[in-house]
Motif scaffolding. Sequence first.
Motif, PDB file in Angstrom:
ATOM      1  N   LYS A 160     -18.201 -12.101 -26.187  1.00  0.00           N
ATOM      2  CA  LYS A 160     -17.732 -12.036 -27.590  1.00  0.00           C
ATOM      3  C   LYS A 160     -16.413 -10.990 -27.511  1.00  0.00           C
ATOM      4  O   LYS A 160     -15.787 -11.404 -28.665  1.00  0.00           O
ATOM      5  N   GLU A 161     -16.498 -10.228 -26.837  1.00  0.00           N
ATOM      6  CA  GLU A 161     -15.161  -9.304 -26.650  1.00  0.00           C
ATOM      7  C   GLU A 161     -13.880 -10.100 -26.573  1.00  0.00           C
ATOM      8  O   GLU A 161     -12.937  -9.880 -27.220  1.00  0.00           O
ATOM      9  N   MET A 162     -13.946 -11.009 -25.783  1.00  0.00           N
ATOM     10  CA  MET A 162     -13.046 -12.074 -25.627  1.00  0.00           C
ATOM     11  C   MET A 162     -12.611 -12.700 -26.705  1.00  0.00           C
ATOM     12  O   MET A 162     -11.460 -12.873 -27.118  1.00  0.00           O
ATOM     13  N   ALA A 163     -13.644 -13.519 -27.389  1.00  0.00           N
ATOM     14  CA  ALA A 163     -13.505 -14.425 -28.286  1.00  0.00           C
ATOM     15  C   ALA A 163     -12.845 -13.608 -29.547  1.00  0.00           C
ATOM     16  O   ALA A 163     -12.050 -14.117 -30.411  1.00  0.00           O
ATOM     17  N   ASP A 164     -13.242 -12.232 -29.588  1.00  0.00           N
ATOM     18  CA  ASP A 164     -12.801 -11.490 -31.042  1.00  0.00           C
ATOM     19  C   ASP A 164     -11.364 -10.821 -30.727  1.00  0.00           C
ATOM     20  O   ASP A 164     -10.962 -10.195 -31.757  1.00  0.00           O
ATOM     21  N   TRP A 165     -10.888 -10.954 -29.702  1.00  0.00           N
ATOM     22  CA  TRP A 165      -9.593 -10.505 -29.271  1.00  0.00           C
ATOM     23  C   TRP A 165      -8.267 -10.975 -30.129  1.00  0.00           C
ATOM     24  O   TRP A 165      -8.430 -12.148 -30.353  1.00  0.00           O
ATOM     25  N   LYS A 166      -7.767  -9.958 -30.753  1.00  0.00           N
ATOM     26  CA  LYS A 166      -6.693 -10.455 -31.786  1.00  0.00           C
ATOM     27  C   LYS A 166      -5.343 -10.374 -31.337  1.00  0.00           C
ATOM     28  O   LYS A 166      -4.569 -11.011 -31.768  1.00  0.00           O
ATOM     29  N   GLY A 167      -4.925  -9.562 -30.385  1.00  0.00           N
ATOM     30  CA  GLY A 167      -3.626  -9.659 -30.065  1.00  0.00           C
ATOM     31  C   GLY A 167      -3.425  -8.487 -29.303  1.00  0.00           C
ATOM     32  O   GLY A 167      -4.132  -7.888 -28.638  1.00  0.00           O
ATOM     33  N   ASP A 168      -2.024  -8.272 -29.020  1.00  0.00           N
ATOM     34  CA  ASP A 168      -1.496  -7.338 -28.024  1.00  0.00           C
ATOM     35  C   ASP A 168      -1.634  -5.627 -28.360  1.00  0.00           C
ATOM     36  O   ASP A 168      -0.520  -5.149 -28.412  1.00  0.00           O
ATOM     37  N   ASN A 169      -2.509  -5.110 -29.236  1.00  0.00           N
ATOM     38  CA  ASN A 169      -2.548  -3.954 -29.130  1.00  0.00           C
ATOM     39  C   ASN A 169      -2.835  -3.211 -27.934  1.00  0.00           C
ATOM     40  O   ASN A 169      -3.208  -3.766 -27.059  1.00  0.00           O
ATOM     41  N   GLU A 170      -2.595  -1.815 -28.086  1.00  0.00           N
ATOM     42  CA  GLU A 170      -2.648  -1.040 -26.718  1.00  0.00           C
ATOM     43  C   GLU A 170      -4.025  -1.274 -26.287  1.00  0.00           C
ATOM     44  O   GLU A 170      -4.360  -1.280 -24.810  1.00  0.00           O
ATOM     45  N   ALA A 171      -5.120  -1.107 -26.888  1.00  0.00           N
ATOM     46  CA  ALA A 171      -6.371  -1.022 -26.476  1.00  0.00           C
ATOM     47  C   ALA A 171      -6.766  -2.333 -25.639  1.00  0.00           C
ATOM     48  O   ALA A 171      -7.592  -2.377 -24.799  1.00  0.00           O
ATOM     49  N   ASN A 172      -6.203  -3.228 -26.178  1.00  0.00           N
ATOM     50  CA  ASN A 172      -6.582  -4.682 -25.449  1.00  0.00           C
ATOM     51  C   ASN A 172      -5.365  -4.833 -24.349  1.00  0.00           C
ATOM     52  O   ASN A 172      -5.524  -6.057 -23.595  1.00  0.00           O
ATOM     53  N   GLN A 173      -4.387  -4.036 -24.032  1.00  0.00           N
ATOM     54  CA  GLN A 173      -3.369  -4.209 -23.007  1.00  0.00           C
ATOM     55  C   GLN A 173      -4.027  -4.728 -21.788  1.00  0.00           C
ATOM     56  O   GLN A 173      -3.571  -5.540 -21.273  1.00  0.00           O
TER      57      GLN A 173
END
Lengths: 525, 525
Positions: free
Chosen positions: B178-191
């Motif tokens: 779900k975390e991968m599916a919800d990923w929206k873009g390159d913000n820092e938290a998702n880096q």
Amino acid sequence: MKKIILVTLACIPFGYLVAQNDEPDLNMIQKIRQEGFNHSQVMDLAFYLTEVSGPRLNNSPGFRRAANYTKNKLSEWGLTNAHLEPWGEWGKGWELKRCYVAMSAPYYKPIIAFPKSWTAGTNGLQTADIVLLSVGDAKDLELYKGRLTGKVILLPRIDSLEPAYVADASRYSEEDLKEMADWKGDNEANQSNKTDGHNIPGKGYTPSPGRHELSGAMRKGALTYSRLKQFAREEGAVAILSTNPRGRDGTLFVQGGGPWAGNAAENFPDLMLAYEDYMMLQRMAQHHIPVKLEMDVKTQFQTNDLQGYNVIAEIKGTDPKLKQELVMIGAHLDSWHASVGATDNAAGCAVMMEVVRILKTLNIQLRRTIRIALWGGEEQGLIGSKNYVRQHFMDTLTKRYNAAGDKVSVYFNLDNGTGKIRGLYLQGNMAAQPVFTKWLQPFKDLGATTITLQRTGGTDHLSFDAIGVPAFQFIQDDIEYDTRTHHSNMDSYDHLQPGDLKQAAVIIASFVYQAAQRSEKIPRK
Amino acid sequence: MKKIILVTLACIPFGYLVAQNDEPDLNMIQKIRQEGFNHSQVMDLAFYLTEVSGPRLNNSPGFRRAANYTKNKLSEWGLTNAHLEPWGEWGKGWELKRCYVAMSAPYYKPIIAFPKSWTAGTNGLQTADIVLLSVGDAKDLELYKGRLTGKVILLPRIDSLEPAYVADASRYSEEDLKEMADWKGDNEANQSNKTDGHNIPGKGYTPSPGRHELSGAMRKGALTYSRLKQFAREEGAVAILSTNPRGRDGTLFVQGGGPWAGNAAENFPDLMLAYEDYMMLQRMAQHHIPVKLEMDVKTQFQTNDLQGYNVIAEIKGTDPKLKQELVMIGAHLDSWHASVGATDNAAGCAVMMEVVRILKTLNIQLRRTIRIALWGGEEQGLIGSKNYVRQHFMDTLTKRYNAAGDKVSVYFNLDNGTGKIRGLYLQGNMAAQPVFTKWLQPFKDLGATTITLQRTGGTDHLSFDAIGVPAFQFIQDDIEYDTRTHHSNMDSYDHLQPGDLKQAAVIIASFVYQAAQRSEKIPRK
């Protein structure tokens, strides 16, 4: 409240009063903690027991090195009468002198392998084909007559490797410990816990024992492993190979490959392989892809001294009335041979040595005599401790403790790996429960909280328990014992946990102190 | 409802209609499932790619055996123009011919070790002392002048082994997905998720990279590893040893030990040891306990053909308008050398071969041409696929796809181990999301549900993505990839999961089918 007790108790010499009501001597425990945590030598002891001594297979040169090291170290600390005590004829020493196994065709690949102990070598470097032996019983061996000369034998396996979804290392959870504490007795549901604390439901990872095609025939007695090896020898085979899916990722579990008696014939070369390597050879054979194995295994037997030995030493008691009585502690010095027996059981030996070191260093006047025993022959059936108990403490007629055995207040054992102490198995001794419950109370902050009526087996306290002397093994966190280290080539120093061993030494030193000072012996069952 | 669609679609030739609206062709998927699950050859392919071929280090004899095997197998199935395609000069082949390391004093102990690739051997059996080198920078090396002749060098380590409280094997949980599916873009938290799907928080076990005393100096550039090896060679040392706590329990991780270029000098002998063995040697040296090491390492370089190769084959498209267009699939054929590269990446090769086998076996008329590529040189930086893309599809001026590259609808890659497919990384290609979301729907029962905008790196789809051709890597369960198999001596056949590989082949065959039949190419970013 606790602080007040501590101050009060500090004024009472030798803690006589506390022993009577079994309140722990918090002042002394504080000193023991200080010495055990801040000036520990347990890892240094473990290093000399393991990597400096080498594998400590019973009666091997490594065992002798370790035995002499412990004797000298105990003497150096001022223990009395440290000595190697023979317990009768046992058998041959054995050690590995060379082990090289590789696949050299169709391409080169090193193979992780280790011979079973007391097996012979290959007589130099051999290059051999492999044969996947498919037989249903001893008669079928005839089909291979003339076909095994110069060959290496494999038995077809019918198991496979599953991904390791359970961690190798674990500690007891509060639920696990509660279950052990709540255990009431030998009803059917609890049967599985009776002899092995490791089998608490949900605890640890017990990998499949694995199966080969002949497992069934061997269970039914249609073929024995020794018959198979005899045939292999008669036919001039080079070696037989074994494996087990428990041994994976480069870890392999390996024990004995035949009798160790002084007059036993040399056993046929018999090696354990890492599972992945063995299965590769099997698949190659099944697909008729020619394989060459290179093997150079050299082993050496020692027959100059067939006696088995324990190492024994004492701190003499100081109370005129009680110094004839004993508080005994022990662990086994011998190990299997594929590593240096770090968790099985240099850990226990190092901790028990550290216990007496702490007590000597603090220069405590102990009422009873403390005797430390580092056993030989545990891995072959608790033979060192059984013989010691028989020779010192047992009435041969009743098989119960004699007058000398009656002088043994208690025996404490440590032999469940490197994990810290979480409590104690009462071994069914209900009467000891209130005593140990009180003694354990000061160690709640160290995670040791649980007194269980459960019995635990597999180690040397059983030799004392069998004659009615109170004898106990501590509950220890499993860490990687069942999964990686116990009887494997990975029972090495780096798998020891320093913090856990220090904790164990502190708790056992405190228990030994309390037992030494107590007015009464530990109650019998 | 689904059943009705299935019946309806079965009547539509080539699934033209479904491709247009991207509804998956459930009838065809059913056939693919049937073939892929009930008549799978994926494990047999994997066996020949791994244990029969041997380690597939780029340009090594094992790589060549595997390349020829795949070429012949693809031809045998009726693929067109199966060939080894050279992509320019790359460098030397290398293979291990002998590896024996043991401690022979103060007692005998076999050591688990593997040379880094492209390093030289020891010139026969050497028996050597060890030296624990303690230097702060290159100047300090002078302190060892004259002291290393005939010695084996270790660098003092300052790390240790922690118990393995996390399981080696894991699968993505619903929360992870779900975390991968919800990923929206390159913000820092998702880096941290950006380049490697394996780094999903809480997923898997990422062991410490470990440290030795010179790590700091080497990071600061005060000393380089190649300077150290040059000094060791000048001084006549026997070898240098390395380790890392990632490699434990008999597993070790080992890659290259120097340049592979055709004109490069032979590299100094440089071996990885199992962590426990290395640390034993270090402790012995630190305690001044004399140690003898036996080493016999023989390696062989191949210089007869310095070209790098990919294996390429096709299933020709049948639609006059679309057969000039390509649907490409690939995985890398080369591996590291300490095992047979089963999960990295025989798994991917076997699956991609199984994909074309399924499509050929079902005799499906595919509109576009399917091209399978099994890359060389991936482990040295995706070199095979980069060169292929450059030579076939790239405009050298713009570094974007040229007219030929414009004909590539899509490239699918599989190279994250043996784990089954859980979904697909969109690599930031938002426009492809609705297409793949629909294509994935029929595989919910197989656990494949997740389309994520995340990019993932480290493998050959990047070569296509770099020039703007839609290129995708599937999300795969990690199983034991990061912990045990990836670049280790345990990347072996038994760590492959047959069910997972079958699932992957079925899903990719379906994706390839859909991509081949679709009216339009897969949308560009």
